[in-house]
Design an enzyme around this catalytic site. Structure first.
Site, PDB file in Angstrom:
ATOM      1  CG  ASP A   3      -2.926  -8.420   0.891  1.00 57.35           C
ATOM      2  OD1 ASP A   3      -2.164  -8.647   1.841  1.00 57.35           O
ATOM      3  OD2 ASP A   3      -3.970  -7.740   1.004  1.00 57.35           O
ATOM      4  CG  ASP A  26      -5.071  -9.953   3.614  1.00 58.08           C
ATOM      5  OD1 ASP A  26      -4.798 -10.553   2.551  1.00 58.08           O
ATOM      6  OD2 ASP A  26      -4.779  -8.776   3.826  1.00 58.08           O
ATOM      7  CG  HIS A  63      -1.986  -1.004   1.220  1.00 61.00           C
ATOM      8  ND1 HIS A  63      -2.824  -1.222   0.146  1.00 61.00           N
ATOM      9  CD2 HIS A  63      -2.362  -1.912   2.171  1.00 61.00           C
ATOM     10  CE1 HIS A  63      -3.656  -2.217   0.430  1.00 61.00           C
ATOM     11  NE2 HIS A  63      -3.391  -2.649   1.641  1.00 61.00           N
ATOM     12  CG  HIS A 120      -6.879  -5.353   1.912  1.00 61.54           C
ATOM     13  ND1 HIS A 120      -6.375  -6.179   2.900  1.00 61.54           N
ATOM     14  CD2 HIS A 120      -8.132  -5.011   2.296  1.00 61.54           C
ATOM     15  CE1 HIS A 120      -7.277  -6.321   3.850  1.00 61.54           C
ATOM     16  NE2 HIS A 120      -8.352  -5.626   3.507  1.00 61.54           N
TER      17      HIS A 120
END
Length: 309
Positions: free
Chosen positions: A166, A250, A130, A168
């Protein structure tokens, strides 16, 4: 000849303190380490300290990718004993040095894979996907995968593919590689979900980005279809000399920060897909916040690498 699977790890990664109730905790690495040293793979693993790249060299690469003002912000917050970049992204007294060490570990991983032509796993934190060029967010400080990809190009690699599984979207990684036609980025992520980016029509500046939005509740059946119809053709057509996997765990059913429904054994399947493309893979830890599911999922990645030799 196949060698034991290399893991780049340092206990110093535990010194990035995020607070008692923060999901991106040092216990994530402890849980994984304990699972691996006692599990099915324990006799086939080679644990390595991140030593091949000195911190000054890591900082040099961080400077190439990130804005100098942002780097100074992280360093200053750490030097003052800690603080926050935002509500999700704490910086403790040791975070700046630990984040540089994490970058070193990812660069070491590139070196190991290019030397051995075999997978390597970077068991490091803080995560990085991120972190944009100008700011850290979403638990991330420096762009580990983006930096590693550019480093690989400097080592003679012609083409690098980054696969981000991931849950996200790796908005930072996408931003950092989008202008480079020698790097492609493919992300499967729950959508809509944090950070709200990663729409399917975002393609990068050289058609080098493939975003695959995933609906809440999606399971391995959907992921297999995505891999077979989109991920593998996209990466295989590019013919990368190196594959970097932003390995977040996740998307697990039990993970508290998302709503996808994979299970630990499904990461064995996802890893198999990657190994069918190439064995020259740098796996680097990103997210994953249910400790038991995280540790078991990482072990499944290791088992797939060891069994497919």
């Amino acid at each position: 000849m196949y060698h034991n699977l290399k893991i780049v790890f340092s206990s110093r990664f535990l010194d990035h303190k995020t607070g008692r109730f923060h999901p991106e905790s040092p216990q994530r690495l402890t849980a994984i380490q304990e699972r691996l040293v006692k599990g099915f793979c324990k006799n086939k693993l080679q644990w390595l300290e991140p030593t091949a790249v000195e911190q000054s060299q890591a900082l040099n690469w961080v400077n190439k990718i990130h804005d100098r003002k942002y780097i100074d912000i992280v360093k200053t917050i750490a030097s003052r004993g800690g603080g926050k970049l935002d509500e999700d992204t704490p910086v403790s007294a040791q975070s700046y040095d630990v984040a540089l060490l994490a970058v070193s570990a990812w660069l070491d991983g590139v070196d190991h894979v290019l030397k051995d032509n075999e997978p390597c796993f970077i068991l490091a934190r803080p995560p990085g996907h991120h972190a944009t060029s100008k700011i850290g967010m979403g638990f991330c400080l420096f762009s580990n995968a983006g930096i590693a990809a550019h480093y690989a190009l400097s080592q003679g690699v012609k083409k690098v593919a980054i696969l981000d599984w991931d849950v996200h979207h790796g908005n930072g990684t996408e931003e950092i590689i989008a202008h480079n036609p020698n790097i492609i980025y493919c992300s499967l992520h729950q959508y809509p979900c944090y950070p709200g980016t990663g729409g399917e029509f975002d393609r990068g500046y050289h058609d080098n980005v493939l975003n695959i939005p995933v609906k809440a509740g999606s399971a391995i059946k959907e992921y297999q279809q995505f891999f077979e119809d989109k991920v593998i053709p996209f990466i295989s057509e590019f013919k990368p000399d190196l594959l970097i996997v932003s390995a977040g765990y996740d998307a697990n059913h039990d993970d508290p920060l998302a709503s996808v429904s994979l299970f630990p054994q499904d990461y064995y399947t996802l890893t198999q897909y990657c190994l069918k493309i190439t064995r020259k893979i740098v796996f680097g830890l990103e997210g994953g916040y249910d400790l038991e599911a995280l540790a078991e999922s990482v072990e499944q990645t290791f088992m797939a690498c060891i069994n497919m030799n």
